[in-house]
Design an enzyme around this catalytic site. Structure first.
Site, PDB file in Angstrom:
ATOM      1  N   SER A   1     -48.245  33.366  43.752  1.00  0.00           N
ATOM      2  CA  SER A   1     -48.893  33.435  42.445  1.00  0.00           C
ATOM      3  C   SER A   1     -48.552  34.681  41.653  1.00  0.00           C
ATOM      4  O   SER A   1     -48.721  34.703  40.433  1.00  0.00           O
ATOM      5  CB  SER A   1     -50.419  33.355  42.625  1.00  0.00           C
TER       6      SER A   1
ATOM      7  N   HIS B   1     -49.564  26.026  43.454  1.00  0.00           N
ATOM      8  CA  HIS B   1     -48.697  26.204  42.287  1.00  0.00           C
ATOM      9  C   HIS B   1     -47.478  25.284  42.318  1.00  0.00           C
ATOM     10  O   HIS B   1     -46.613  25.377  41.439  1.00  0.00           O
ATOM     11  CB  HIS B   1     -48.236  27.660  42.192  1.00  0.00           C
TER      12      HIS B   1
ATOM     13  N   LYS C   1     -55.387  23.430  38.624  1.00  0.00           N
ATOM     14  CA  LYS C   1     -54.191  23.911  37.925  1.00  0.00           C
ATOM     15  C   LYS C   1     -53.514  22.732  37.226  1.00  0.00           C
ATOM     16  O   LYS C   1     -53.898  22.368  36.127  1.00  0.00           O
ATOM     17  CB  LYS C   1     -53.275  24.660  38.899  1.00  0.00           C
TER      18      LYS C   1
END
Length: 397
Positions: free
Chosen positions: A174, A202, A234
């Site tokens: 991240s 991610h 996300k």
């Protein structure tokens, strides 16, 4: 007079203030006239009409909250549908939804580290997210922290241990947005009979075929010795987390993961939103390719302008700042000019280098990217007459 038991808080605050590390909350309005390069809404689905309507419909049907833990009253048919869809989309046998990605990582690490008497080893990448680090701390197993993205050192650690082990890594880290060498890690783990746990927070929605994630892209989805965690907050624009893996692994978590057993289930609105977002992604897989294209464009433009930035492997572009105070001022100047950016400072960055973090979004236009980068460059410390340091970062005056 008795001593104030919280005097130490004032002392810590003063040390943070002197180092430029004080963090504050800044509530945002529902509608904000800024270009958002700070959030994690990679696919632009948090306000998608289908996603928000699904959240509202789930709340109307199932109520505002899950009403209890998943093992009592907190499991609905909606949770089961979401788990089945997540597992099928990402290529795993089964899935388990929890109230956050953080809770999912704590659950996976602590429940899969093995019995305390078995002498299991956790092998953790030095760049891992705080939730994986905390999971290792809470697990009753010895932890070896290995240098960042170093499969050969994982091999050395496993060889020296010679017993049951679980390797733990982010898929995309991240801070700098760099990807873990998952095929190499999996090969090393299999060489020594270790399991591999990958936090794909991610990667989901950004990497792999149609956004199926980094684990899927590496050909590891559905493997009997690989477990993945994902977040629903996300790319899917909702909230919550999930663990994906073999059915027996999911059963182990249901029976022993404390952040699942003792936590209230994910709110139905979040489950409904995530399920709808998965549907949009299935229908519009080009969103994944678009967010990668936007990230590459952000990186190209900021480096062409002379800033130091890590090359992105997914949606995150990290731009070096000369110091914590300079990073804070830079981020504030960007916001004042209409661009929201992330600001990462120690201790969030393990190498001590402060950064602005730009997160790409699939719904950004080329004109928005161009204008946003112009703002970042124009407000950079070097643009105020400061010099560069030896690493290429501009230094504060």
């Amino acid at each position: 007079m008795p001593q104030d038991p919280f005097d130490w808080i004032d002392e810590q605050h003063e040390r943070r203030r002197a180092a430029g590390l004080v963090r504050t909350l800044r509530p945002r309005p529902a509608q904000e006239r800024v270009t958002d390069l700070a959030g994690n809404d990679y696919l632009g689905l948090a306000r998608h009409p289908e996603v928000t309507e699904a959240a509202a419909a789930a709340a109307r049907r199932w109520g505002a909250g899950a009403t209890g833990s998943r093992l009592v009253t907190g499991s609905t048919e909606l949770h089961a549908e979401l788990e089945a869809e997540l597992a099928a989309f990402c290529g795993f046998e089964a899935a388990l939804v929890l109230s956050s990605g953080y809770a999912a990582n704590l659950a996976a690490v602590t429940a899969l580290s093995g019995p305390a008497h078995a002498g299991a080893l956790l092998v953790s990448d030095a760049g891992n997210h705080a939730s994986l680090i905390d999971g290792c701390r809470l697990a009753r197993a010895r932890t070896a922290v290995v240098p960042h993205r170093a499969p050969d050192l994982v091999r050395k650690t496993l060889a020296e241990h010679g017993g049951p082990a679980l390797a733990v890594t982010d898929s995309v880290f991240s801070v700098d947005g760099d990807a873990a060498p998952l095929p190499g890690l999996a090969a090393v783990c299999r060489e020594y009979g270790a399991a591999l746990l990958v936090d794909d927070a991610h990667g989901l929605g950004v990497l792999g075929e149609g956004g199926r994630g980094a684990v899927h892209a590496a050909g590891l989805a559905g493997a009997p010795d690989v477990v993945a965690t994902v977040t629903l907050s996300k790319s899917l624009g909702a909230q919550g987390g999930a663990v994906l893996g073999p059915a027996r692994v999911i059963a182990q978590l249901v029976n022993s993961a404390r952040t699942f057993v003792f936590d209230t289930g994910l709110a139905p609105a979040a489950a409904g939103a995530a399920l709808a977002a998965l549907g949009v992604l299935r229908r519009e897989p080009e969103r994944a390719a678009r967010v990668r294209s936007v990230a590459a464009g952000l990186h190209r433009r900021v480096t062409d302008a002379g800033l130091t930035a890590a090359r992105p492997d997914a949606a995150v572009v990290a731009v070096h700042a000369p110091s914590p105070p300079a990073a804070v001022r830079w981020a504030a100047d960007c916001r004042a000019a209409g661009v929201a950016v992330g600001c990462f400072r120690p201790p969030s960055v393990p190498d001590g280098i402060s950064r602005l973090r730009l997160t790409a979004r699939a719904d950004l236009t080329d004109d928005q990217v161009r204008a946003a980068v112009g703002t970042v460059v124009r407000t950079a410390p070097g643009a105020r007459g400061e010099e560069r340091d030896a690493s290429g970062c501009r230094t504060g005056g």
